[in-house]
Design a protein around this motif. Structure first.
Motif, PDB file in Angstrom:
ATOM      1  N   ALA A   1     -16.199   0.031  -8.566  1.00 46.72           N
ATOM      2  CA  ALA A   1     -14.931   0.644  -8.148  1.00 46.72           C
ATOM      3  C   ALA A   1     -14.220   1.275  -9.340  1.00 46.72           C
ATOM      4  N   ALA A   2     -14.127   0.552 -10.452  1.00 42.79           N
ATOM      5  CA  ALA A   2     -13.475   1.104 -11.643  1.00 42.79           C
ATOM      6  C   ALA A   2     -14.228   2.332 -12.154  1.00 42.79           C
ATOM      7  N   ARG A   3     -15.552   2.262 -12.160  1.00 38.02           N
ATOM      8  CA  ARG A   3     -16.348   3.387 -12.647  1.00 38.02           C
ATOM      9  C   ARG A   3     -16.097   4.636 -11.815  1.00 38.02           C
ATOM     10  N   ARG A   4     -16.114   4.478 -10.505  1.00 40.77           N
ATOM     11  CA  ARG A   4     -15.939   5.633  -9.627  1.00 40.77           C
ATOM     12  C   ARG A   4     -14.531   6.200  -9.688  1.00 40.77           C
TER      13      ARG A   4
ATOM     14  N   GLY B   1     -12.901   6.226 -12.511  1.00 38.71           N
ATOM     15  CA  GLY B   1     -12.706   6.662 -13.888  1.00 38.71           C
ATOM     16  C   GLY B   1     -11.692   5.820 -14.634  1.00 38.71           C
ATOM     17  N   ALA B   2     -11.600   4.538 -14.255  1.00 39.13           N
ATOM     18  CA  ALA B   2     -10.613   3.633 -14.847  1.00 39.13           C
ATOM     19  C   ALA B   2     -11.305   2.571 -15.686  1.00 39.13           C
ATOM     20  N   ALA B   3     -10.620   2.117 -16.728  1.00 38.52           N
ATOM     21  CA  ALA B   3     -11.113   1.000 -17.525  1.00 38.52           C
ATOM     22  C   ALA B   3     -10.834  -0.293 -16.764  1.00 38.52           C
ATOM     23  N   PRO B   4     -11.835  -1.150 -16.563  1.00 42.76           N
ATOM     24  CA  PRO B   4     -11.595  -2.377 -15.787  1.00 42.76           C
ATOM     25  C   PRO B   4     -10.433  -3.214 -16.313  1.00 42.76           C
TER      26      PRO B   4
ATOM     27  N   LEU C   1       0.827  -1.200   0.000  1.00 39.21           N
ATOM     28  CA  LEU C   1       0.000   0.000   0.000  1.00 39.21           C
ATOM     29  C   LEU C   1       0.865   1.257   0.000  1.00 39.21           C
ATOM     30  N   ALA C   2       1.972   1.237   0.735  1.00 42.66           N
ATOM     31  CA  ALA C   2       2.885   2.381   0.740  1.00 42.66           C
ATOM     32  C   ALA C   2       3.511   2.582  -0.640  1.00 42.66           C
ATOM     33  N   ASP C   3       3.880   1.490  -1.317  1.00 43.14           N
ATOM     34  CA  ASP C   3       4.465   1.592  -2.653  1.00 43.14           C
ATOM     35  C   ASP C   3       3.448   2.128  -3.662  1.00 43.14           C
ATOM     36  N   LEU C   4       2.204   1.693  -3.553  1.00 43.20           N
ATOM     37  CA  LEU C   4       1.163   2.184  -4.458  1.00 43.20           C
ATOM     38  C   LEU C   4       0.928   3.676  -4.245  1.00 43.20           C
ATOM     39  N   ALA C   5       0.943   4.108  -2.988  1.00 40.44           N
ATOM     40  CA  ALA C   5       0.782   5.537  -2.704  1.00 40.44           C
ATOM     41  C   ALA C   5       1.960   6.333  -3.252  1.00 40.44           C
ATOM     42  N   ALA C   6       3.180   5.811  -3.073  1.00 37.02           N
ATOM     43  CA  ALA C   6       4.364   6.514  -3.564  1.00 37.02           C
ATOM     44  C   ALA C   6       4.366   6.629  -5.081  1.00 37.02           C
ATOM     45  N   ALA C   7       3.778   5.631  -5.760  1.00 37.46           N
ATOM     46  CA  ALA C   7       3.703   5.641  -7.225  1.00 37.46           C
ATOM     47  C   ALA C   7       2.477   6.393  -7.742  1.00 37.46           C
ATOM     48  N   SER C   8       1.672   6.926  -6.826  1.00 36.78           N
ATOM     49  CA  SER C   8       0.447   7.671  -7.183  1.00 36.78           C
ATOM     50  C   SER C   8      -0.523   6.829  -8.011  1.00 36.78           C
ATOM     51  N   ILE C   9      -0.603   5.535  -7.680  1.00 36.33           N
ATOM     52  CA  ILE C   9      -1.556   4.640  -8.339  1.00 36.33           C
ATOM     53  C   ILE C   9      -2.822   4.597  -7.491  1.00 36.33           C
ATOM     54  N   PRO C  10      -3.974   4.940  -8.047  1.00 36.47           N
ATOM     55  CA  PRO C  10      -5.217   4.911  -7.272  1.00 36.47           C
ATOM     56  C   PRO C  10      -5.515   3.512  -6.742  1.00 36.47           C
ATOM     57  N   THR C  11      -6.064   3.472  -5.535  1.00 38.11           N
ATOM     58  CA  THR C  11      -6.409   2.199  -4.911  1.00 38.11           C
ATOM     59  C   THR C  11      -7.860   2.225  -4.451  1.00 38.11           C
ATOM     60  N   ALA C  12      -8.506   1.082  -4.583  1.00 41.75           N
ATOM     61  CA  ALA C  12      -9.859   0.908  -4.049  1.00 41.75           C
ATOM     62  C   ALA C  12      -9.897  -0.375  -3.244  1.00 41.75           C
ATOM     63  N   LEU C  13     -10.606  -0.345  -2.154  1.00 43.87           N
ATOM     64  CA  LEU C  13     -10.853  -1.543  -1.371  1.00 43.87           C
ATOM     65  C   LEU C  13     -12.208  -2.083  -1.792  1.00 43.87           C
ATOM     66  N   VAL C  14     -12.229  -3.349  -2.230  1.00 43.64           N
ATOM     67  CA  VAL C  14     -13.460  -3.969  -2.727  1.00 43.64           C
ATOM     68  C   VAL C  14     -13.715  -5.199  -1.864  1.00 43.64           C
ATOM     69  N   SER C  15     -14.639  -5.063  -0.916  1.00 39.17           N
ATOM     70  CA  SER C  15     -14.782  -6.079   0.124  1.00 39.17           C
ATOM     71  C   SER C  15     -16.167  -6.704   0.140  1.00 39.17           C
ATOM     72  N   ALA C  16     -16.211  -7.979   0.513  1.00 39.22           N
ATOM     73  CA  ALA C  16     -17.478  -8.671   0.728  1.00 39.22           C
ATOM     74  C   ALA C  16     -17.987  -8.465   2.146  1.00 39.22           C
ATOM     75  N   SER C  17     -17.228  -7.738   2.955  1.00 37.88           N
ATOM     76  CA  SER C  17     -17.675  -7.412   4.304  1.00 37.88           C
ATOM     77  C   SER C  17     -18.484  -6.117   4.281  1.00 37.88           C
ATOM     78  N   PRO C  18     -19.442  -5.963   5.197  1.00 32.36           N
ATOM     79  CA  PRO C  18     -20.188  -4.715   5.264  1.00 32.36           C
ATOM     80  C   PRO C  18     -19.296  -3.575   5.744  1.00 32.36           C
ATOM     81  N   ARG C  19     -19.738  -2.347   5.498  1.00 27.71           N
ATOM     82  CA  ARG C  19     -18.893  -1.194   5.783  1.00 27.71           C
ATOM     83  C   ARG C  19     -18.509  -1.103   7.258  1.00 27.71           C
ATOM     84  N   ARG C  20     -19.393  -1.494   8.159  1.00 25.51           N
ATOM     85  CA  ARG C  20     -19.042  -1.348   9.575  1.00 25.51           C
ATOM     86  C   ARG C  20     -17.891  -2.270   9.967  1.00 25.51           C
ATOM     87  N   VAL C  21     -17.757  -3.403   9.289  1.00 27.79           N
ATOM     88  CA  VAL C  21     -16.597  -4.258   9.524  1.00 27.79           C
ATOM     89  C   VAL C  21     -15.363  -3.662   8.855  1.00 27.79           C
TER      90      VAL C  21
END
Length: 223
Positions: free
Chosen positions: A167-170, A172-175, A113-133
């Motif tokens: 996640a891709a739509r929000r 603005g990325a091509a899947p 995650l630190a490397d992705l942030a340093a490279a300015s690559i957008p990240t999304a968390l896509v989880s099967a858990s509900p938001r409160r978890v």
């Protein structure tokens, strides 16, 4: 099928492309919570239904939403209200376990995650858990995701492609220019159906940024 990053010589010195975004599962991919989820479901199944989980139940529990697991545990004729009530008990039991026992972060997760942030690559968390978890677990990762798509926030959850497409739509990325990192069959099916490049991970932790770049390059025939 999941891309094979081993087909790309990561150490060859070639300049590998960056994905438009990296879409990451949570449970079993970044944090070691799959066991806690199984134990939570098993505990509720035993206490509420007198049912013992077995190996045959794994595909219906691992990587699946609480609603899917609840529907699997109940008779086919169970009402929607009964499924929703059982799903809520499953989530409660899961959250209680995480709050009590803590959330183990998998090796390499924070580094990736630190490397992705340093490279300015957008990240999304896509989880099967509900938001409160998800909100309970997020502080452990020490990373600001560009967005989170949790269970219940799309019309259908994993194994359907809806969460990854959203996640891709929000973003603005091509899947097909995104790399998804997953650990469960349901998650891999969802990301593959969304046309993402897919890397499958496990107890050893998520892949490096170099592997993610190699995955995209291999899928494009860039090398």
């Amino acid at each position: 099928m999941p891309s094979d990053p081993a087909a790309v010589p990561v150490g060859s010195g070639a300049v590998l492309p960056d994905p438009e975004a990296v879409l990451l599962d949570l449970d079993g991919t970044l944090v070691d919570t799959e066991g806690a989820w199984w134990r939570a479901v098993a505990g509720v199944a035993a206490a509420s239904l007198g049912r013992r989980l077995e190996e045959a139940d794994v595909p219906h529990v691992r990587g699946r939403t609480a609603a899917d697991a609840a529907a699997h545990l109940l008779p086919a004729a169970a009402s929607g209200a009964a499924v929703a009530a059982l799903a809520e008990r499953l989530v409660d039991a899961f959250a209680e376990r995480l709050a009590r026992d803590g959330v183990p972060v998998l090796p390499g997760a924070r580094e990736l995650l630190a490397d992705l942030a340093a490279a300015s690559i957008p990240t999304a968390l896509v989880s099967a858990s509900p938001r409160r978890v998800v909100e309970l677990v997020l502080p452990c990762l020490r990373h600001s995701f560009h967005l989170v798509v949790a269970d219940g926030e799309t019309a259908r959850g994993k194994p359907y492609p809806d969460p990854y497409l959203e996640a891709a739509r929000r973003l603005g990325a091509a899947p097909e220019r995104c790399v998804a990192v997953e650990d469960s069959p349901a998650g891999v099916a969802a990301a593959t159906a969304a046309r993402c490049r897919v890397l499958v991970t496990g107890p050893a932790g998520p892949p490096s940024l170099a592997r993610i770049r190699a995955c995209l390059a291999a899928s494009e025939g860039a090398l």
